[in-house]
Design a protein around this motif. Sequence first.
Motif, PDB file in Angstrom:
ATOM      1  N   GLU A 191       0.942  -1.255   0.129  1.00 26.88           N
ATOM      2  CA  GLU A 191      -0.074  -0.175  -0.039  1.00 26.88           C
ATOM      3  C   GLU A 191       0.799   1.395  -0.095  1.00 26.88           C
ATOM      4  O   GLU A 191       0.643   2.290  -0.595  1.00 26.88           O
ATOM      5  CB  GLU A 191      -1.002   0.134   1.260  1.00 26.88           C
ATOM      6  CG  GLU A 191      -2.075  -0.820   1.143  1.00 26.88           C
ATOM      7  CD  GLU A 191      -3.174  -0.740   2.124  1.00 26.88           C
ATOM      8  OE1 GLU A 191      -2.913   0.344   2.953  1.00 26.88           O
ATOM      9  OE2 GLU A 191      -3.826  -1.400   2.624  1.00 26.88           O
ATOM     10  N   GLN A 192       2.009   1.188   0.755  1.00 27.95           N
ATOM     11  CA  GLN A 192       2.799   2.334   0.835  1.00 27.95           C
ATOM     12  C   GLN A 192       3.513   2.692  -0.598  1.00 27.95           C
ATOM     13  O   GLN A 192       3.684   3.759  -1.027  1.00 27.95           O
ATOM     14  CB  GLN A 192       3.812   2.119   1.825  1.00 27.95           C
ATOM     15  CG  GLN A 192       3.400   2.342   3.278  1.00 27.95           C
ATOM     16  CD  GLN A 192       2.532   3.395   3.583  1.00 27.95           C
ATOM     17  OE1 GLN A 192       2.948   4.388   3.662  1.00 27.95           O
ATOM     18  NE2 GLN A 192       1.253   3.110   4.138  1.00 27.95           N
ATOM     19  N   ARG A 193       3.936   1.627  -1.109  1.00 30.62           N
ATOM     20  CA  ARG A 193       4.559   1.774  -2.519  1.00 30.62           C
ATOM     21  C   ARG A 193       3.588   2.436  -3.432  1.00 30.62           C
ATOM     22  O   ARG A 193       3.980   3.217  -4.387  1.00 30.62           O
ATOM     23  CB  ARG A 193       5.074   0.346  -2.902  1.00 30.62           C
ATOM     24  CG  ARG A 193       6.410  -0.090  -2.356  1.00 30.62           C
ATOM     25  CD  ARG A 193       7.212  -1.351  -3.446  1.00 30.62           C
ATOM     26  NE  ARG A 193       6.226  -2.421  -3.167  1.00 30.62           N
ATOM     27  CZ  ARG A 193       6.084  -3.197  -2.189  1.00 30.62           C
ATOM     28  NH1 ARG A 193       7.237  -3.059  -1.347  1.00 30.62           N
ATOM     29  NH2 ARG A 193       5.434  -4.464  -2.101  1.00 30.62           N
ATOM     30  N   LEU A 194       2.392   1.835  -3.314  1.00 32.28           N
ATOM     31  CA  LEU A 194       1.146   2.350  -4.321  1.00 32.28           C
ATOM     32  C   LEU A 194       1.101   3.837  -4.139  1.00 32.28           C
ATOM     33  O   LEU A 194       0.813   4.802  -5.119  1.00 32.28           O
ATOM     34  CB  LEU A 194       0.067   1.530  -4.317  1.00 32.28           C
ATOM     35  CG  LEU A 194       0.208   0.255  -5.048  1.00 32.28           C
ATOM     36  CD1 LEU A 194      -1.490  -0.340  -4.477  1.00 32.28           C
ATOM     37  CD2 LEU A 194       0.264   0.324  -6.505  1.00 32.28           C
ATOM     38  N   SER A 195       0.859   4.211  -2.814  1.00 31.95           N
ATOM     39  CA  SER A 195       0.817   5.604  -2.575  1.00 31.95           C
ATOM     40  C   SER A 195       2.153   6.548  -2.808  1.00 31.95           C
ATOM     41  O   SER A 195       1.749   7.635  -3.550  1.00 31.95           O
ATOM     42  CB  SER A 195       0.633   5.574  -1.036  1.00 31.95           C
ATOM     43  OG  SER A 195       0.391   6.932  -0.627  1.00 31.95           O
ATOM     44  N   MET A 196       3.219   6.113  -2.794  1.00 37.01           N
ATOM     45  CA  MET A 196       4.357   6.725  -3.168  1.00 37.01           C
ATOM     46  C   MET A 196       4.300   6.973  -4.849  1.00 37.01           C
ATOM     47  O   MET A 196       4.733   7.776  -5.335  1.00 37.01           O
ATOM     48  CB  MET A 196       5.695   6.333  -2.610  1.00 37.01           C
ATOM     49  CG  MET A 196       5.778   6.207  -0.996  1.00 37.01           C
ATOM     50  SD  MET A 196       5.612   7.756  -0.338  1.00 37.01           S
ATOM     51  CE  MET A 196       7.252   8.376  -0.760  1.00 37.01           C
ATOM     52  N   ASP A 197       4.048   5.926  -5.347  1.00 33.55           N
ATOM     53  CA  ASP A 197       4.332   5.883  -6.877  1.00 33.55           C
ATOM     54  C   ASP A 197       2.963   7.002  -7.197  1.00 33.55           C
ATOM     55  O   ASP A 197       3.283   7.764  -8.264  1.00 33.55           O
ATOM     56  CB  ASP A 197       3.876   4.551  -7.571  1.00 33.55           C
ATOM     57  CG  ASP A 197       4.802   3.528  -7.158  1.00 33.55           C
ATOM     58  OD1 ASP A 197       6.086   4.019  -6.845  1.00 33.55           O
ATOM     59  OD2 ASP A 197       4.687   2.337  -7.642  1.00 33.55           O
ATOM     60  N   LYS A 198       2.085   7.023  -6.729  1.00 29.08           N
ATOM     61  CA  LYS A 198       0.944   7.868  -7.227  1.00 29.08           C
ATOM     62  C   LYS A 198       1.495   9.110  -6.894  1.00 29.08           C
ATOM     63  O   LYS A 198       1.319  10.128  -7.719  1.00 29.08           O
ATOM     64  CB  LYS A 198      -0.387   7.501  -6.396  1.00 29.08           C
ATOM     65  CG  LYS A 198      -1.664   8.501  -6.745  1.00 29.08           C
ATOM     66  CD  LYS A 198      -2.735   7.933  -5.977  1.00 29.08           C
ATOM     67  CE  LYS A 198      -3.873   8.938  -6.332  1.00 29.08           C
ATOM     68  NZ  LYS A 198      -5.158   8.543  -5.798  1.00 29.08           N
TER      69      LYS A 198
END
Length: 154
Positions: free
Chosen positions: A120-127
């Motif tokens: 979830e953290q990776r997806l948030s940072m990518d966004k």
Amino acid sequence: TLSFEHIYFNSDKRDAQAEQDALKLLDQLKHPDAPIDTHIAGDSFMMGQQYDDITEYGVSRIFGQEFAAKLFKLNPGDDWQGPVKSSYGAHLIRISNKTPARPVELSTVRNKVRNEWQAEQRLSMDKIFYQNLRQRYDIVIENIPDKDESGKEG
């Protein structure tokens, strides 16, 4: 989890009569003097007649969510219950064991929780990264001239 067996009445084969046939057999099963072999009563079911320690999710994958929800509201015992409808037809049910859900210890699921949180953290940072990147550039879509069948621009 539940352990149960069922007697199946195929609605494709019996049409609207499936539920009536199930009710008739249920009435017969209530009389202990009537010897009924429940293993051959009803119609054959491709995925078996007996299920041991199956979760509500497991039941829903086989029989559908509505069936699973109704099944998990039934009480265990020696008596047959139903009929309970599924997309396949009508089922008489006898629940032999019901184990209530219990909280899972964090130590048991710690790695899974950590992995999901990190994903979830990776997806948030990518966004956030892509939003910032878009702000730095102007995106221009140019008109590309149409070409006719011969490949010439028109």
